[in-house]
Design an enzyme around this catalytic site. Structure first.
Site, short mmCIF file in Angstrom:
data_model
loop_
_atom_site.label_atom_id
_atom_site.label_comp_id
_atom_site.label_asym_id
_atom_site.label_seq_id
_atom_site.Cartn_x
_atom_site.Cartn_y
_atom_site.Cartn_z
N SER A 1 -43.76 -18.46 -64.37
CA SER A 1 -44.54 -18.03 -63.22
C SER A 1 -45.99 -18.52 -63.36
CB SER A 1 -44.43 -16.51 -63.07
OG SER A 1 -44.87 -16.09 -61.80
N ASP B 1 -35.13 -17.01 -56.09
CA ASP B 1 -36.47 -16.93 -56.66
C ASP B 1 -37.55 -16.83 -55.58
OD1 ASP B 1 -38.65 -17.22 -58.47
OD2 ASP B 1 -37.56 -18.76 -59.61
N HIS C 1 -36.36 -14.55 -60.06
CA HIS C 1 -37.57 -15.05 -60.74
C HIS C 1 -37.47 -14.99 -62.27
CE1 HIS C 1 -41.71 -16.34 -60.42
NE2 HIS C 1 -42.19 -15.28 -61.03
#
Length: 302
Positions: A111, A251, A278
């Protein structure tokens, strides 16, 4: 599977502060160590700890808490001018030097950590052997646009609750937080109940949200912080390290947000995890470890 215990833990002096780190496995292994960059910014390392199982493949894995969160120095009095990409790049360089691994290492960023990893890679550091960008956007403009699209697919009452509280500036309201969980269960981590290590990271962000609120905003999908216009798209051609892209079918880092990495990094491959959102390192743990481990093995001699 159980998260392995660290071989060592410590504090790396960084300017007048400290960066906490843990090492799983043996840094003297012939395989280059993997340094894991957590997300947020300000999410703490805990939710990425299953990646430490790569130490079972005879590779040392380094986790650390970035400045401002977890077991590293907290600076809640610092403002937006302090919390910059450059600060976290300097912190990473300092940790590599402290551990003595700067001549040969891999980086995996998840991320925000993948955004930071890309910023690290475009500088062409000498010792970077392999790069894993996991569940990350190449541009926050793309991220914001795609989050808006995903929000429109939520139940109408959930989306209305989100918009009303954002307009009123009451994003801490219980109704807003409940609506946020609907989005997160679709696009952040689809495992219910939420795994303990994810809850641990969430609790640390709640305890000191300085970095997250300053750089990102109140939620994953309401980005109003200093990163809202960040992009690395125009510099990706500078990346020389072989790169693995990771994302999930569900995601919040949608294929559109990841595509610029695939288009512009010269040596790149992309693995889409069909059952994940995610956090495929949790949602499809065994496959993730196999894919990432094989990629790193193939780049150790580079």
């Amino acid at each position: 599977m159980a998260i392995p215990e660290p071989a060592t833990q410590g504090l790396a002096p960084f300017r007048e502060w400290s960066t906490w780190y843990r090492v799983t496995g043996d840094l003297s292994s012939p395989k280059a160590p993997l340094v894991v960059l957590h997300g947020g910014p300000g999410a703490a390392h805990d939710y990425t700890l299953r990646i430490a199982r790569l130490a079972e493949q005879d590779r040392a894995v380094v986790h650390y808490d970035q400045l401002g969160v977890g077991l590293s120095t907290h600076l809640p009095e610092r403002g937006a001018d302090f919390w910059t990409v450059e600060l976290f790049l300097d912190e990473l360089d300092n940790l590599l030097a402290h551990l003595g691994i700067g001549d040969g290492y891999h980086v995996l960023g998840q991320s925000w950590g993948g955004m930071l990893a890309a910023e690290h890679a475009v500088r062409r550091p000498y010792g970077l052997k392999g790069l894993v960008i996991a569940n990350s956007p190449a541009s926050m403009k793309l991220w914001r646009e795609e989050c808006d699209r995903l929000r429109r697919e939520l139940p109408e009452d959930v989306e209305r609750t989100l918009r009303e509280h954002e307009a009123a500036g009451t994003t801490g309201h219980p109704d807003y937080r409940a609506a946020e969980k609907v989005f997160n269960l679709r696009h952040v981590c689809r495992i219910s109940p939420t795994p303990a290590e994810v809850l641990a990271s969430d609790a640390k962000t709640e305890a000191d949200p300085t970095v997250y609120h300053t750089m990102n905003g109140p939620t994953e999908f309401h980005v109003i912080g200093t990163l809202k216009d960040w992009t690395v798209e125009d510099r990706l051609h500078l990346v020389t390290a072989p790169t693995l892209l990771v994302s999930g079918r569900h995601d919040e880092a949608t294929p559109r947000t990841v595509q610029p990495f695939a288009d512009h990094i010269p040596d790149v491959r992309w693995e889409l995890f069909e059952q994940s959102s995610h956090m495929p390192h949790i949602e499809e743990e065994e496959l993730y470890l196999q894919v990432v481990g094989s990629f790193l093995d193939s780049k150790d001699s580079a």
